[in-house]
Design an enzyme around this catalytic site. Structure first.
Site, PDB file in Angstrom:
ATOM      1  N   GLU A  10       9.287   5.006  -5.630  1.00 45.10           N
ATOM      2  CA  GLU A  10      10.235   4.023  -6.168  1.00 45.10           C
ATOM      3  C   GLU A  10      10.963   4.582  -7.387  1.00 45.10           C
ATOM      4  OE1 GLU A  10       9.181  -0.127  -6.328  1.00 45.10           O
ATOM      5  OE2 GLU A  10       7.509   0.196  -4.955  1.00 45.10           O
ATOM      6  N   GLY A  46       0.785  -1.230   0.000  1.00 47.91           N
ATOM      7  CA  GLY A  46       0.000   0.000   0.000  1.00 47.91           C
ATOM      8  C   GLY A  46       0.815   1.278   0.000  1.00 47.91           C
TER       9      GLY A  46
END
Lengths: 280, 268, 287
Positions: free
Chosen positions: A168, A46
């Protein structure tokens, strides 16, 4: 400042396909202005969903979130939130809209109706800050991965944001690209921008002031990176990679070597080891 | 064969020639008008003029001729095909050769020649536009040329943005196609042998992943655009400003002269 | 036997303004049954190199031999090379296309002419090798998690039972647990079936842990080859080529600075460091 109170989220559409339902539940979190926060957790925990709540790309299905007191549920305020909270995505390619560096940085400014003269000034400034000077007219597909991510950062900087989320953003880069992006993050933090860095890399997370670990849609741990990595529990070890020097230190401690848990990097651990070993 | 080894037809070649420096709106208008007036040519003189003008254009663009010829390779096949049809099926004039039910007649051969030439002129001129105009200038020019028509419901901004994004992603998807083809080849895919049906079927393992990937990219891009505050063309400002210079004026005068020249030579 | 690359050069788009020399005079040997890592930053030519080994690009000049098949610039058909070599490119899950996992894995072996019970056995085997249980067989590959899709794609390559397995960044985008699990499985296969593995990676730690031999590429040339110990003792050069030391070797370098040159160079994993330091602490290390 970003504040989450009792925030939960579920994707409406995924339920029908029968696939795994990804949910955030019961998140309480405050991100202070100027903070450097890292978020770790396995895929599917999440992290990205939470990041998308921060800039109003998603709205919570439970609880409340505010950004500098602005409410993303209000249509006019969500645009201001998106100006303040910029986001660098994982795939460098899929966030570049225009066919040259200059035009891509301009995209956000054009969207906000910034005047041309001001645009030119802000773009110059942003290009210089991320070190892309000389590449103004380059086409995106001629840039390296690290350059593409710095282009994305420049596009956000031009908007004069207070928070930048890196979702990321280093994961598809080579070591050089990673170094470039991490260096940019550190500079931004020093200049007072709030940096939120979602990553799988423990070494990258060490740069942050605070780390939160997410597992199955909840915040499982919260503290300084050193605190969290130094308490290896099954849960943490499964979900995360631990920096090598901490891994080594904890292994040696388990073997009975009397090392402190204070070392903050490889050099400090080596200093301690030297003390221990040279005593004979 | 690597997809990377063949440059895309008419891919932009950066440069600083007169053609590169013309306002994109001028180039678009010039080239489209030129493409229309190619159809005015009806005899050796008119075609001669057009060949001359196109040749000068190629020269002025500073793009190496062999690059243009390489880009034309796939077009030649199409030209040969249409020329072949004309040779065989346009009748009239002297019979030059007859092979059973097939005859090649004088008019067919002439027609094939003119049509091929016209086709070649159209393609080369079109290429000149894309070779010397970056995609962003191209879309920008289009958007501005179309914007007066917004009032009658032409979505100028959306069309231009769509075009710009497509152009932006052509190299990305091109590389991706190459990668998928290679991945499936490595899994033993054979795209070269068998009947046409078989060969078409052999591309399914390429097309499905390509679509999936294109949709995934589109989704991510839409998200990124939203994150950067995109909400349609309303209230947007523009970084780029286009301005006409005396070069552009010259270009339009030249165009007028070409048209007059063609009209005059037609009747010679 | 194994792979022998000789004087291999490759030029993309020769004769255009976009011309690019991707490989320049590369010599390289991969022994059958070894685990080789190829390191290099983006644009170093490593991807072009593995595409030659996989029979997907024709050399501009030079030649390469993979087991009994030789290829040079005059070779008409590259397909025979592909019988020996299986390759999983970066993000191999992007090549999945079938309705079910089993059908997708069967694509490669069935292209090899394998049918019926043997094909089914290959599919089961491939799934087992990557740790996918039978329940996945009839599921759509598009509804799996990223890590599961990655495994399906690699199973599809393994089911072809290649003698050489080429993996281009196999762990990119996976979380640390997924990365560990995948590489452990590959390593086990390499050991049990003496399958030759060529790993292209940005992770120095992965190369240090698994490879017997490392080749370093930089700007189209092979600039360094050797055992992990040999390669990772060249810190300055590696940094210059856009690479770095694996974390363990970095710590080892600090140890040598502090404790002197008696600290060996071959401490490339956390386990090796632990053992060395513990032994030394116990006063049991060899002089």
């Amino acid at each position: 400042m970003i504040q989450l109170k009792g925030v939960g989220f579920r994707y409406p559409s995924i339920k029908e396909t029968g696939a795994e339902e990804r949910v955030l539940s019961n998140i309480d979190l405050t991100v202070d202005q100027g903070e450097y926060l890292a978020v770790m957790g396995p895929n599917g925990s999440g992290k990205s969903t939470m990041a998308r709540l921060f800039n109003g790309l998603l709205l919570p299905t439970e609880g409340e979130i505010t950004v500098d007191g602005l409410n993303p549920r209000k249509l006019e305020e969500v645009w201001e939130i998106r100006r303040r909270v910029g986001m660098v995505f994982q795939n460098p390619d899929n966030q570049i809209v225009a066919t040259t560096v200059l035009d891509d940085i301009a995209f956000g400014l054009e969207n906000r109706g910034v005047s041309r003269d001001e645009m030119v000034e802000r773009i110059q400034d942003a290009i210089a800050r991320v070190g892309l000077t000389g590449l103004e007219k380059a086409a995106p597909h001629h840039l390296s991965g690290g350059q593409k991510q710095r282009l994305a950062i420049a596009g956000i900087l031009a908007m004069r944001p207070s928070v930048i989320i890196f979702d990321e953003a280093t994961s598809m880069l080579d070591p050089v690209g990673r170094r470039e992006v991490i260096a940019a993050m550190k500079t931004l933090h020093q200049e007072g921008t709030t940096v939120i860095h979602i990553t799988h890399s423990a070494d990258e997370a060490l740069h942050a002031e605070r780390l939160i670990v997410m597992v199955e849609g909840q915040i499982q741990r919260e503290g300084t990176p050193l605190q969290i990595f130094s308490k290896p529990e099954k849960l943490i070890e499964d979900a995360l990679e631990v920096p090598l020097f901490i891994d080594l230190r904890e292994r040696l401690r388990r073997q009975g070597m009397s090392l402190s848990q204070h070392s903050a990097n490889s050099e400090e651990l080596v200093e301690e080891l030297w003390g221990l070993l040279s005593k004979g | 064969m690597s997809a990377l080894s063949t440059p895309v037809l008419g891919q932009y070649v950066p440069g600083d020639s007169i053609l590169h420096r013309l306002d994109p709106r001028t180039k678009i208008l010039f080239i489209f008008t030129y493409m229309l007036i190619v159809f005015l040519a009806n005899n050796g003189l008119t075609y001669g003029l057009l060949i001359l003008v196109t040749g000068i254009g190629v020269f002025l663009s500073g793009v190496p001729l062999r690059l243009i010829l390489r880009g034309l390779k796939p077009v030649f096949i199409l030209i040969l095909f249409t020329a072949g049809l004309h040779v065989l099926f346009t009748k009239g004039g002297e019979v030059l050769l007859s092979l059973g039910p097939l005859t090649i007649e004088e008019k067919g051969l002439a027609q094939a020649g003119w049509i091929s030439l016209r086709f070649l002129l159209l393609v080369v001129t079109g290429m000149l536009l894309t070779l010397t105009t970056s995609s962003i200038d191209l879309t920008d020019g289009m958007e501005r040329l179309l914007s007066p028509f917004r009032r009658i419901g032409v979505p100028a901004h959306e069309l231009a943005l769509m075009m710009s994004i497509s152009l932006r992603f052509i190299p990305t998807l091109w590389e991706e196609t190459d990668k998928i083809i290679k991945a499936q080849k490595a899994r033993g895919a054979d795209f070269e042998s068998g009947s046409i049906i078989r060969r078409l079927k052999s591309y399914i393992p390429v097309l499905i992943p390509l679509f999936v990937s294109a949709f995934r990219r589109a989704e991510e891009l839409a998200l990124a655009m939203e994150a950067r505050g995109y909400r349609g063309g309303e209230g947007r400002t523009r970084l780029r400003k286009l301005s006409f210079t005396w070069h552009d004026g010259m270009a339009f005068i030249l165009l007028l002269l070409i048209i007059l020249g063609l009209l005059w030579l037609r009747n010679q | 036997m194994g792979i022998i690359v000789q004087g291999l050069s490759h030029v993309y788009m020769a004769g255009t303004p976009f011309e690019k020399k991707a490989l320049i005079d590369v010599d390289l040997t991969v022994e059958a049954g070894s685990f080789v890592a190829i390191l290099g930053s983006t644009g170093s030519g490593k991807s072009t190199l593995i595409q030659h080994i996989a029979g997907l690009l024709r050399p501009t000049t030079g030649s390469l031999r993979v087991f009994d098949t030789t290829v040079d610039s005059n070779t008409k058909k590259l397909a025979p090379l592909r019988r020996h070599v299986g390759v999983a490119f970066q993000y191999p899950e992007h090549q999945l296309f079938e309705e079910t996992v089993a059908k997708d894995i069967a694509y490669g072996p069935s292209n090899q002419g394998i049918v019926g019970e043997e094909l089914a056995a290959r599919v089961r085997q491939g799934m087992e090798w990557v740790g996918l249980t039978e329940t996945f067989a009839e599921r759509s590959p598009f509804h799996l998690s990223g890590g599961q899709m990655r495994r399906v794609a690699i199973a599809g390559v393994l089911a072809m039972e290649p003698e050489v397995l080429v993996l281009d960044e196999p762990t990119a985008g996976l979380d640390p647990k997924g990365q560990r699990e995948l590489l452990e499985k590959i390593y086990k296969l390499h050991q049990e079936r003496s399958m030759t593995v060529i790993l292209v990676s940005h992770s120095m730690a992965e190369a240090a842990r698994y490879a017997d031999v490392i080749h370093v590429m930089h700007e189209g040339r092979r600039v360094l080859s050797g055992s992990p110990v040999e390669v990772f003792s060249q810190r300055e050069k590696l940094v210059q080529w856009g690479l770095e030391l694996p974390p363990a070797a970095m710590l080892g370098a600090f140890l040598r600075q502090r404790l002197g040159s008696s600290v060996p160079q071959d401490l490339l994993t956390v386990e090796a460091l632990e053992k060395y330091l513990y032994d030394r602490w116990q006063g049991r290390e060899d002089p």
